[in-house]
Design a protein around this motif. Structure first.
Motif, short mmCIF file in Angstrom:
data_model
loop_
_atom_site.label_atom_id
_atom_site.label_comp_id
_atom_site.label_asym_id
_atom_site.label_seq_id
_atom_site.Cartn_x
_atom_site.Cartn_y
_atom_site.Cartn_z
N GLN A 113 12.77 13.68 -1.74
CA GLN A 113 11.41 14.15 -1.47
C GLN A 113 10.37 13.24 -2.12
O GLN A 113 9.31 12.97 -1.54
N MET A 114 10.67 12.76 -3.33
CA MET A 114 9.76 11.84 -4.01
C MET A 114 9.62 10.54 -3.22
O MET A 114 8.50 10.01 -3.07
N LEU A 115 10.74 10.03 -2.72
CA LEU A 115 10.71 8.80 -1.92
C LEU A 115 9.90 9.01 -0.63
O LEU A 115 9.11 8.15 -0.23
N ALA A 116 10.10 10.17 -0.01
CA ALA A 116 9.38 10.47 1.23
C ALA A 116 7.87 10.56 0.97
O ALA A 116 7.06 10.01 1.73
N VAL A 204 -7.53 -1.43 -5.04
CA VAL A 204 -6.64 -2.08 -4.08
C VAL A 204 -5.22 -1.66 -4.45
O VAL A 204 -4.82 -1.75 -5.61
N ILE A 205 -4.48 -1.18 -3.47
CA ILE A 205 -3.15 -0.65 -3.73
C ILE A 205 -2.08 -1.67 -3.34
O ILE A 205 -2.09 -2.23 -2.25
N ILE A 206 -1.16 -1.90 -4.29
CA ILE A 206 -0.03 -2.82 -4.07
C ILE A 206 1.25 -1.99 -4.15
O ILE A 206 1.72 -1.65 -5.25
N PRO A 207 1.83 -1.61 -3.02
CA PRO A 207 3.07 -0.82 -3.04
C PRO A 207 4.23 -1.62 -3.62
O PRO A 207 4.35 -2.83 -3.39
N ILE A 208 5.07 -0.93 -4.38
CA ILE A 208 6.24 -1.56 -5.01
C ILE A 208 7.50 -1.01 -4.35
O ILE A 208 7.68 0.21 -4.26
N GLN A 209 8.36 -1.92 -3.88
CA GLN A 209 9.60 -1.53 -3.22
C GLN A 209 10.79 -1.82 -4.12
O GLN A 209 10.80 -2.80 -4.88
N ASN A 210 11.83 -0.99 -4.00
CA ASN A 210 13.07 -1.28 -4.71
C ASN A 210 13.91 -2.25 -3.89
O ASN A 210 13.48 -2.72 -2.83
N GLU A 211 15.12 -2.54 -4.35
CA GLU A 211 15.98 -3.52 -3.67
C GLU A 211 16.28 -3.13 -2.22
O GLU A 211 16.52 -3.99 -1.38
N PHE A 215 9.72 2.49 -0.84
CA PHE A 215 8.52 2.49 -1.67
C PHE A 215 8.74 3.46 -2.83
O PHE A 215 9.03 4.65 -2.60
N VAL A 216 8.61 2.97 -4.06
CA VAL A 216 8.92 3.80 -5.22
C VAL A 216 7.76 3.94 -6.20
O VAL A 216 7.77 4.82 -7.06
N ALA A 217 6.76 3.05 -6.08
CA ALA A 217 5.67 3.07 -7.06
C ALA A 217 4.51 2.21 -6.53
O ALA A 217 4.60 1.62 -5.44
N PHE A 218 3.44 2.13 -7.35
CA PHE A 218 2.27 1.35 -6.95
C PHE A 218 1.69 0.60 -8.14
O PHE A 218 1.71 1.09 -9.27
N GLY A 219 1.15 -0.58 -7.83
CA GLY A 219 0.25 -1.27 -8.74
C GLY A 219 -1.12 -1.15 -8.11
O GLY A 219 -1.26 -1.18 -6.88
N ALA A 220 -2.15 -0.99 -8.92
CA ALA A 220 -3.49 -0.77 -8.37
C ALA A 220 -4.51 -1.61 -9.11
O ALA A 220 -4.64 -1.51 -10.34
N ARG A 221 -5.26 -2.44 -8.37
CA ARG A 221 -6.24 -3.35 -8.95
C ARG A 221 -7.65 -2.77 -8.79
O ARG A 221 -8.04 -2.35 -7.71
N ALA A 222 -8.39 -2.74 -9.89
CA ALA A 222 -9.74 -2.18 -9.87
C ALA A 222 -10.64 -2.95 -8.90
O ALA A 222 -10.54 -4.17 -8.77
N LEU A 223 -11.53 -2.21 -8.22
CA LEU A 223 -12.47 -2.83 -7.27
C LEU A 223 -13.80 -3.16 -7.94
O LEU A 223 -14.47 -4.13 -7.58
N GLU A 224 -14.24 -2.33 -8.88
CA GLU A 224 -15.53 -2.54 -9.53
C GLU A 224 -15.38 -3.40 -10.78
O GLU A 224 -14.35 -3.35 -11.46
N LYS A 225 -16.41 -4.14 -11.12
CA LYS A 225 -16.37 -5.11 -12.20
C LYS A 225 -16.05 -4.47 -13.55
O LYS A 225 -15.25 -4.98 -14.33
N ASP A 226 -16.68 -3.36 -13.87
CA ASP A 226 -16.51 -2.73 -15.18
C ASP A 226 -15.47 -1.60 -15.17
O ASP A 226 -15.40 -0.81 -16.11
N GLN A 227 -14.69 -1.53 -14.11
CA GLN A 227 -13.70 -0.47 -13.98
C GLN A 227 -12.47 -0.79 -14.84
O GLN A 227 -11.89 -1.87 -14.73
N ASN A 228 -12.08 0.13 -15.70
CA ASN A 228 -10.94 -0.09 -16.58
C ASN A 228 -9.88 1.01 -16.39
O ASN A 228 -10.23 2.15 -16.11
#
Length: 630
Positions: A113-116, A204-211, A215-228
């Motif tokens: 269910q988590m994978l789905a 910006v969402i960067i999906p992370i895939q296993n072998e 899709f098991v997780a995400f990396g996410a890059r801030a869009l705004e300059k001062d966003q932490n």
């Protein structure tokens, strides 16, 4: 499809490759027909852990741990046999018999269910960006385009955007998934005000895939300059462990196998830019430093274990390079030497090196992403082709600073940085070449450097580790002979059936309780199995809760190898000679016991003479029988 529990266990065993299973935890190196590595069950410094694929077993010749693929998973994951079988059945899509099903939702079902849910989230984020459905989609696209990322790359890596609103994703997913599943998958967080909010917002969402491509997780890059923070990553979960997963491996693994090499980078966009421009065998850690598990994972895809480190060229990047190389060396310690001299101009056997570490460090001072975009993939590939070994990278980095040290005291301290690096070189001729080169560069006496290396080595002699080897306890000759007799049942190409072997063994009995148990179990199983492979597999299942019996099985299987390829006559002779040996040992043992009785008789006892005569006659008969079995 399996119908019974035993059939299910058998089908799962047939699907498991013991080398693949163990390689997830242990770096293995092939020697002959076996694979060797450092034992994961004790502090092993010299490879004593042996995996024999054609037998389907492993055994450590230091601590004695032994078993098959299922037992290895049980030991390393601390999971019960029944739970493991159910988990693997769910993984392979096999039906578990009703009598063994769990009443509540199993761990496997929760993971599914988590994978789905994660897959649906990845598609949702991707669709918002690709179809420009979100208010900030245009800002995200402009950011990506500045990095040279167009629609083709966005599609390939399934990039997306997380909306700025608090519950956009949650409102979409709650229709099909429970709050528990969404929270466990790291997609939502509990709000301080009650309810749930999206974990990732305005990024910006960067999906992370296993072998396997899930899709098991995400990396996410801030869009705004001062966003932490600048990058926000999924936390570890039941389906994601950042210490054991590498970003880009799913799309890189075929190229890694083809090139027999892998490039380790630092960031998501390093991998995205590189793979998008044809440098396909690159991966990166997911918001964490390189770990031993990352290295073990990579070793499964490159036979020569050629690893390129391509981090930023600033001071932090250089520290990461050094730390990464140390972890790689640590993982492969004991499997052979790290390549320490570039032999590219002559042919060499790659297998004589445990691994090869090289460093890609273009002089422009750019990270891989920026370099590939500004200078080009062809230029990067050129630096890769000429990448120095890690030892040369280290020495060159230090030697570049030589003009900063002028006084004898400064030079002495400066050279101390080089000594530990030279001390790692095991080949004395190669070491001498390096010493001469460095001495000439620094205008220093090479003998003085050699003297410093000897002092360093004496001060850093490895401590001898005391290992209690529970497999070195010497079996008695009798017990060894009985094990040999049992092992004839496990010879794969035996010219005789199980029934015929039993007839040859006859009424020969066993003294050891474990061997008696194994023999009786073999007798029971030979009525239901058709060949040796099935017999071995069923024995492991029968003894799943009997550690002592399981430990003996690999030993018996190894002993059986001696009898492979024997013809009828020789095989029969082996069995007869082994039985004779057992009887001979028993006669000697019985004679010794009688002698003790004889000596212990009280001479004042009226019956003493009669008893002594009886014992003496028995000793004489035993000697005669013993001679017969010689």
């Amino acid at each position: 499809m399996a119908g019974t529990w035993d059939e299910l266990v058998q089908e799962i065993k047939d699907r498991l490759d013991i080398v693949d299973v163990i390689s997830e935890q242990v770096v293995l190196k092939k020697r002959g027909n076996s694979y060797w590595g450092l034992c994961p069950f004790h502090k092993d410094k010299n490879p004593s852990f042996c995996v024999t694929p054609h037998m389907g077993i492993y055994k450590c010749f230091s601590c004695g741990e032994a078993g098959d693929a299922l037992k290895f998973i049980m030991k390393t994951k601390n999971i019960e046999f029944k739970d493991l079988i159910i988990e693997l059945a769910e993984k392979y899509g096999l039906e578990v018999p009703a009598s063994h099903r769990r009443g509540d939702s199993s761990l496997g079902e929760i993971k599914e269910q988590m994978l789905a849910a994660t897959m649906v989230a990845a598609e949702f984020y991707h669709d918002l960006l690709l179809r420009n459905k979100d208010a900030n989609a245009e800002i995200a696209l402009q950011y990506l385009n500045k990095r040279g990322i167009g629609n083709d790359i966005i599609k390939k890596f399934h990039l997306g955007i997380a909306p700025k609103a608090y519950t956009t994703l949650y409102d979409e997913l709650r229709k099909d998934f429970s709050n528990e599943i969404l929270e466990k998958a790291g997609l939502v967080l509990k709000s301080d005000k009650g309810g749930y909010i999206d974990r990732f917002r305005n990024r910006v969402i960067i999906p992370i895939q296993n072998e396997n491509g899930d899709f098991v997780a995400f990396g996410a890059r801030a869009l705004e300059k001062d966003q932490n923070p600048k990058y926000l990553n999924s936390s570890d979960s039941l389906i994601y462990n950042k210490s054991r997963l590498l970003y880009g491996l799913y799309t890189a693994k075929d190229a890694i196998k083809k090139d027999d090499a892998v490039i380790l980078m630092e960031g998501y966009f390093d991998v995205i830019s590189s793979q998008a421009h044809g440098i396909e065998n690159c991966v990166a850690s997911c918001g964490t430093s390189l770990t031993p598990d990352h290295v073990k994972l990579l070793s499964r895809y490159t036979k020569s274990r050629r690893i390129y480190l391509s981090f930023d060229t600033d001071s932090a990047g250089q520290k990461a390079t050094k730390r990464g190389a140390e972890i790689i060396k640590e993982v492969f310690a004991g499997l052979g030497d790290i390549k320490q001299f570039d032999e590219s101009y002559v042919s060499s056997d790659k297998d004589k090196y445990a691994c090869e570490i090289r460093v890609i460090a273009p002089p422009e001072g750019k990270d891989p992403d920026e370099f590939v975009r500004s200078v080009g993939a062809d230029a990067y590939k050129m630096y890769m082709q000429n990448a120095p070994l890690f030892i040369d990278f280290q020495l060159n980095s230090i030697l570049q600073e030589k003009d900063n040290y002028t006084t004898p005291q400064e030079k002495a301290q400066y050279i101390k940085q080089i000594i530990p690096i030279l001390a790692e070189i095991k080949n004395r001729i190669i070491r001498s070449e390096y010493v001469d080169m460095i001495a000439q560069t620094l205008s220093t006496d090479p003998d003085a450097i050699r003297s410093e290396i000897r002092i360093f080595e004496r001060a850093n002699l490895p401590q001898v580790e005391q290992i209690v080897k529970n497999v070195t306890k010497n079996d008695s000759v009798l017990k060894k002979a009985q094990k040999n007799l049992l092992s004839v049942f496990l010879v794969p190409d035996s010219p005789f059936t199980f029934t015929q072997i039993n007839e040859m063994i006859g009424d020969t009995t066993f003294d050891d309780e474990i061997l008696i148990n194994v023999k009786s179990t073999i007798d029971k199983l030979t009525y239901t199995v058709n060949n040796v492979k099935e017999l071995i597999e069923h024995l492991y299942t029968e003894f799943v809760d009997n550690a002592q019996a399981q430990a003996i099985l690999p030993e018996l299987i190894a002993m059986s190898e001696v009898y492979r390829g024997l013809n009828d006559e020789d095989f029969r002779s082996v069995i007869k000679e082994t039985i004779d040996k057992i009887n001979h040992c028993r006669q000697i043992k019985e004679t010794e016991q009688i002698k003790k009785l004889y000596k212990g008789i009280d001479d004042d006892d009226p019956e003493a003479l009669k008893i002594q005569i009886q014992l003496r006659d028995k000793i004489k008969k035993n000697r005669q029988k013993s001679e017969k079995f010689r």
